[in-house]
Write a protein that holds these residues in place. Structure first.
Motif, short mmCIF file in Angstrom:
data_model
loop_
_atom_site.label_atom_id
_atom_site.label_comp_id
_atom_site.label_asym_id
_atom_site.label_seq_id
_atom_site.Cartn_x
_atom_site.Cartn_y
_atom_site.Cartn_z
N MET A 1 13.47 49.70 8.99
CA MET A 1 13.99 51.06 9.09
C MET A 1 15.46 51.01 9.50
N SER A 2 16.30 51.79 8.85
CA SER A 2 17.73 51.80 9.16
C SER A 2 17.98 52.35 10.55
N GLU A 3 18.96 51.76 11.24
CA GLU A 3 19.31 52.23 12.56
C GLU A 3 20.74 52.73 12.56
N SER A 4 21.06 53.57 13.53
CA SER A 4 22.40 54.12 13.64
C SER A 4 22.99 53.78 14.99
N VAL A 5 24.31 53.55 15.01
CA VAL A 5 25.00 53.26 16.26
C VAL A 5 26.29 54.07 16.29
N PRO A 6 26.75 54.45 17.49
CA PRO A 6 28.05 55.11 17.59
C PRO A 6 29.17 54.11 17.39
N VAL A 7 30.21 54.52 16.68
CA VAL A 7 31.34 53.65 16.38
C VAL A 7 32.63 54.40 16.72
N ARG A 8 33.50 53.77 17.50
CA ARG A 8 34.79 54.38 17.83
C ARG A 8 35.90 53.57 17.17
N CYS A 9 36.75 54.24 16.42
CA CYS A 9 37.86 53.57 15.74
C CYS A 9 38.90 53.14 16.77
N PRO A 10 39.26 51.86 16.83
CA PRO A 10 40.25 51.42 17.81
C PRO A 10 41.66 51.89 17.50
N ALA A 11 41.89 52.37 16.27
CA ALA A 11 43.23 52.81 15.89
C ALA A 11 43.50 54.27 16.28
N CYS A 12 42.55 55.17 15.93
CA CYS A 12 42.79 56.60 16.19
C CYS A 12 41.84 57.19 17.23
N ARG A 13 40.86 56.37 17.65
CA ARG A 13 39.88 56.76 18.69
C ARG A 13 38.86 57.78 18.20
N ARG A 14 38.79 58.02 16.89
CA ARG A 14 37.73 58.89 16.39
C ARG A 14 36.38 58.23 16.59
N ALA A 20 23.08 51.68 9.22
CA ALA A 20 23.05 50.43 8.46
C ALA A 20 22.31 50.62 7.14
N PRO A 21 22.86 50.10 6.03
CA PRO A 21 22.17 50.18 4.74
C PRO A 21 21.06 49.14 4.65
N SER A 22 20.14 49.33 3.73
CA SER A 22 19.06 48.38 3.48
C SER A 22 19.27 47.72 2.13
N TYR A 23 18.89 46.44 2.05
CA TYR A 23 18.99 45.68 0.81
C TYR A 23 17.65 45.02 0.52
N PRO A 24 17.35 44.75 -0.76
CA PRO A 24 16.04 44.18 -1.10
C PRO A 24 15.98 42.67 -0.92
N CYS A 25 15.00 42.18 -0.18
CA CYS A 25 14.74 40.75 -0.07
C CYS A 25 14.09 40.27 -1.37
N ALA A 26 14.08 38.96 -1.59
CA ALA A 26 13.42 38.41 -2.78
C ALA A 26 11.94 38.72 -2.79
N CYS A 27 11.34 38.94 -1.59
CA CYS A 27 9.91 39.26 -1.52
C CYS A 27 9.64 40.72 -1.85
N GLY A 28 10.71 41.53 -1.97
CA GLY A 28 10.56 42.93 -2.30
C GLY A 28 10.70 43.88 -1.13
#
Length: 223
Positions: A1-14, A20-28
């Protein structure tokens, strides 16, 4: 299951919320990188192929493989690299049964390269990396026994583009494959058939479509 985290830009502080995106393993099974919410993000100053990928374990079969490094774009123009927990070194070798290919949507040139790399991995190629020799156009990829060219521009690939890729493959004693976002000129298709170069067109969903017979064969047989 995708998880979310807070992210602060070090340049503008936004502040942003990154999922996180999900990708398919070779097992499916879907593989989602586990984000490290305790470590700070870093702004991407220079691109390096090795830094664009991260090793993640599949929660279903335990296979370790490489997937695109999570990143988020800030409106200020900065590209932020989100740290991943539990990364390791090399993925486990060994053939795996192929499930259905799950594409990634193409919005940027980097997405096109990622889509081609994921497709090659789905075919069974390993150790996919940026090629040492830069092609005349687009981006070169290399894997065990294969060199590939990804052209994310709006220009149809030319006969010369196909010939240059074939010559590079011959020099390195490897097979080859061409991925184009805009398709191919007619003489490029004809020459690819003569030389046996698989041609694929990338649609915006990130799914490579075989253009010629050798590409159909590669899609069916895999690496």
């Amino acid at each position: 299951m995708s998880e979310s985290v807070p992210v602060r830009c070090p340049a503008c502080r936004r502040e942003h919320v990154y999922t996180a995106p999900s990708y398919p393993c070779a097992c499916g099974a879907p593989v989602t990188p586990s984000l490290d919410g305790t470590a700070g993000v870093t702004a991407v100053a220079h691109r390096a192929w090795d830094d664009d990928w991260v090793t993640v374990s599949c929660g279903s079969c335990g296979r370790r493989d490489q997937w695109p490094q999570p990143e988020v774009g800030c409106p200020c123009g900065a590209v932020l690299r989100v740290p991943v927990a539990g990364t390791g070194s090399a993925p486990a070798p060994g053939p795996e049964p192929r499930g259905a290919f799950r594409p990634v949507t193409i919005r940027t040139a980097r997405d096109a390269v990622t889509a081609a790399a994921l497709y090659l991995r789905w075919l069974g190629y390993r150790d996919i990396r940026r090629a040492d020799r830069r092609p005349p156009s687009g981006v070169g990829l290399a894997a065990r026994g294969l060199v590939a060219q990804v052209d994310p521009t709006v220009r149809a690939a030319s006969r010369r583009d196909v010939e240059c890729l074939w010559l590079t493959a011959m020099t390195e004693g490897a097979g080859c494959a061409y991925f184009s976002l805009a398709g191919y000129a007619e003489d490029a298709r004809e020459q690819a058939d003569v030389l046996g170069v698989p041609l694929f067109v990338l649609d915006l969903t990130g799914t490579p479509q075989a253009v010629n017979g050798v590409a159909d064969e590669l899609h069916g047989s895999g690496a």
